[in-house]
Design an enzyme around this catalytic site. Structure first.
Site, PDB file in Angstrom:
ATOM      1  N   ARG A  76       0.860  -1.182   0.000  1.00 47.85           N
ATOM      2  CA  ARG A  76       0.000   0.000   0.000  1.00 47.85           C
ATOM      3  C   ARG A  76       0.892   1.227   0.000  1.00 47.85           C
ATOM      4  NH1 ARG A  76      -3.499  -2.548  -1.675  1.00 47.85           N
ATOM      5  NH2 ARG A  76      -5.627  -2.870  -0.896  1.00 47.85           N
ATOM      6  N   ASP A  91       4.810  -0.135  -6.891  1.00 47.93           N
ATOM      7  CA  ASP A  91       3.613  -0.353  -7.703  1.00 47.93           C
ATOM      8  C   ASP A  91       2.433   0.404  -7.111  1.00 47.93           C
ATOM      9  OD1 ASP A  91       2.173  -1.807  -9.860  1.00 47.93           O
ATOM     10  OD2 ASP A  91       1.121  -2.748  -8.185  1.00 47.93           O
ATOM     11  N   GLU A 129      -2.275   7.907  -4.848  1.00 45.18           N
ATOM     12  CA  GLU A 129      -2.677   7.335  -6.138  1.00 45.18           C
ATOM     13  C   GLU A 129      -4.170   7.419  -6.418  1.00 45.18           C
ATOM     14  OE1 GLU A 129      -3.427   2.629  -5.750  1.00 45.18           O
ATOM     15  OE2 GLU A 129      -1.376   3.208  -5.311  1.00 45.18           O
ATOM     16  N   HIS A 155       0.052   0.379 -10.116  1.00 45.79           N
ATOM     17  CA  HIS A 155      -0.792  -0.533  -9.339  1.00 45.79           C
ATOM     18  C   HIS A 155      -1.300  -1.672 -10.224  1.00 45.79           C
ATOM     19  CE1 HIS A 155      -3.377  -0.636  -5.464  1.00 45.79           C
ATOM     20  NE2 HIS A 155      -3.250  -1.851  -5.951  1.00 45.79           N
TER      21      HIS A 155
END
Length: 330
Positions: A234, A258, A263, A295
């Site tokens: 996360r 990622d 985000e 992501h």
């Protein structure tokens, strides 16, 4: 059951339709759930949401007023859902507790090796017929110390892969995994000691009050100079400002992520025609030793199949008056 799928992506719709097999009436919208878009759920029995959707106190109250009885997440994480409010309002919430730990762990390895072996720079040079090798030196993973912070399903797979490379494993978690200790010689330690010794640190933690901005100045100062930091968990587990400072002063040698703490309003859409109004992301993107993916660590055929099947399974249970073992509001 009538179900509205929020944040529906083109790549996942075929998997959801196949898993559903016409059991439920599914409708899809590209819009994310928010207090503004909750109105779209009028006339539906259930909704399905993704990790970028916002099921806050206000949104859930609106969903209750609109007749929603069930929320099924297409993700493991549920920090975007106010479970207390959902439980109080008798809205059942379920997630996909595990879809493919291999997808996430393998992506973490891909980030690590891409950074370590300078693959992006090498490819860029070759595309321009520059075959100079200066500046492309990496290191063997064999006998390097890898710190795995979070040794649940994904962290366990990451540990197994790193053991296969011949790495020395350090682990940190509130609960020790005896299998990792016995089979792969993982040694559990404190966060401070892990940071002191690890050449590579990979994060595999859920986001909660204990892990929020866990990677901050204090912990970064304990890390080995030039450590490679990987985050496929996360975004808010790391303090981005502190990590940028660590990259600038070379305490952190490379960063592969990622996920990103801001985000929610940026990822999952094509923004190539507009620079995001996010200075931290712009700074990260400008650094040659930073690798960011949007992501998509979960994006494998196997993971999408499992996510879709579990999502429909949760709906099937509720439609037949049963509880699902994946419920978060019991």
């Amino acid at each position: 059951m009538k179900v509205l799928i929020y944040s529906a992506k083109d790549f996942e719709i075929p998997y959801l339709k196949q898993a559903n097999n016409k059991k439920h009436t599914l409708s899809f919208t590209e819009e994310a759930l928010s207090s503004e878009t909750a109105m779209k759920a009028v006339g539906y029995d259930a909704i399905s949401i993704f990790s970028a959707d916002e099921a806050c106190f206000i949104t859930i109250e609106k969903l209750k007023d609109f007749g929603i009885k069930y929320i099924t997440l297409r993700s493991v994480g549920y920090d975007n859902v106010n479970l207390r409010t959902a439980k109080r309002l008798h809205i059942k919430v379920a997630n996909v507790p595990a879809y493919s730990p291999y997808a996430i762990a393998e992506h973490a390895v891909a980030l690590l090796q891409t950074l370590n072996r300078k693959l992006i720079e090498s490819n860029f040079r070759v595309n321009h017929y520059n075959f100079n090798l200066n500046g492309l030196v990496g290191f063997d993973l064999n006998q390097k110390t890898v710190g795995i912070i979070g040794t649940g399903k994904i962290g366990a797979v990451m540990s197994r892969i790193m053991h296969g490379f011949g790495c020395i494993l350090l682990g940190y978690d509130i609960e020790e995994n005896e299998t990792l200790k016995e089979r792969y010689n993982m040694r559990y330690t404190t966060l401070k000691e892990l940071c002191n010794q690890a050449d590579i640190i990979s994060l595999h933690l859920p986001l909660n009050t204990e892990t929020h901005q866990l990677i901050n100045d204090d912990l970064i100062s304990e890390m080995k100079d030039g450590v490679i930091l990987i985050n496929t968990a996360r975004g808010a587990i790391i303090n981005t400002e502190d990590v940028i400072e660590g990259l600038k002063n070379k305490k952190i040698g490379a960063l592969g992520i990622d996920v990103y703490e801001n985000e929610k309003n940026i990822f999952f859409k094509n923004r190539s025609q507009e620079l995001p109004n996010d200075d931290l992301l712009l700074k990260l993107n400008a650094m040659p030793n930073v690798l960011i993916t949007g992501h998509h660590a979960f994006l494998t055929e196997e993971a999408l199949t499992n996510i879709a099947e579990t999502t429909i399974y949760n709906l099937n249970c509720w439609a037949s008056g049963k509880d699902t073992e994946n419920e978060l509001t019991n």
